[in-house]
Design an enzyme around this catalytic site. Sequence first.
Site, short mmCIF file in Angstrom:
data_model
loop_
_atom_site.label_atom_id
_atom_site.label_comp_id
_atom_site.label_asym_id
_atom_site.label_seq_id
_atom_site.Cartn_x
_atom_site.Cartn_y
_atom_site.Cartn_z
N ASN A 73 0.81 -1.40 -0.11
CA ASN A 73 0.05 -0.12 0.09
C ASN A 73 0.78 1.32 0.06
OD1 ASN A 73 -2.47 1.70 0.87
ND2 ASN A 73 -1.13 1.97 2.51
N TYR A 138 4.12 10.13 -11.46
CA TYR A 138 2.90 9.19 -10.74
C TYR A 138 2.31 8.16 -11.65
CZ TYR A 138 -0.71 8.05 -7.50
OH TYR A 138 -1.69 7.47 -6.56
N VAL A 171 -9.35 9.79 -2.80
CA VAL A 171 -9.72 9.57 -1.52
C VAL A 171 -9.61 10.57 -0.56
CG1 VAL A 171 -9.93 7.64 0.37
CG2 VAL A 171 -9.62 6.98 -1.98
#
Length: 242
Positions: A73, A138, A171
Site C-alpha cells: 500500500n 505518478y 480518497v
Amino acid sequence: MKDKVVLITGGAGGLGQALAARFRAAGARVHGADLGPATAEVIACDVSRPEDLQDAVARVLAEHGRLDVVVANAGWVPPWSGTAELDPAVWDKTQAINVRGVAFTLAAAAEALKASRGVALLMASVNGRFAHGQQMAYSASKHAVLGIMRAAARDLGPQGVRVNALAPGPVATPALLARVSSRSAGDAAREAEALQAMGECNALRRLVTAEEVAEASHFLCSSAASGITGVVLPVDAGIERF
C-alpha cells in the site's frame, strides 16, 4: 480472515490505517510496515530499501510463523509539474517508492506466501488506467504497478498465491487534503471547490472513502474472492463513466 497474518506497507496512517482497521475487525493479526519509529503494531520500514522489506517479513514470520496476506500500500504522490519541468530527483523518488517498493514487497514475501497459499494485494490507482496532466511520474508508476501485478499473478499462481490490485479514485485522506490545501494556498473556499470538482467527475458525484477502499481490500484478500487473481478492481465512484 480470522487469525490470518497480514502485513500492510504504509500501514501506520491514511489509507493504510483504514485497511489495517478493517482486517483487524475481521479477526486478522495485522502488522504495518512504515516510516518512523517502530511500535507494537508497526515495523519501521522504508519500502525503497529491499533489505527493510526483507526484515519486515522476517519479523512477522518470527512472531507468527506464517504470513497469509501482504498489501503493498505504501506510495507517494509527487508535486504536480508539467512535462517540460520533469525533475529527475522527483522521478527517481516516485519510482523508488511506488514501483520498486511494490515489486520488492512481493519479492520479500513470495516464499512465505507460497507456504501459506496466501494473497498479495497491490495498491494501484485510477492513474494506472489513464493519466492526469502534470502527473507523469505518478501515472507512470501506477501503470507499472499493474504490470507488476499481472506478472506476479502468473509467477505465483501455480503455487496457489493470488495477486490482485485495487485502483482507487481520489480518497479524502489527510494526504490528499494536504495536497489540495497546498495547491489552494490555504484558501478554504478554493479547497472546498477543488474537492467538490473532484467529486463531480464521478458517476456517484462524490469521492470514495477510505473505508470503502478498505472494504474492497478485505474482499479481494478474503476467501470470498478465492477464484480471483490477476485483476485490477476500480474503487473510484465511477470516475471512468465520463
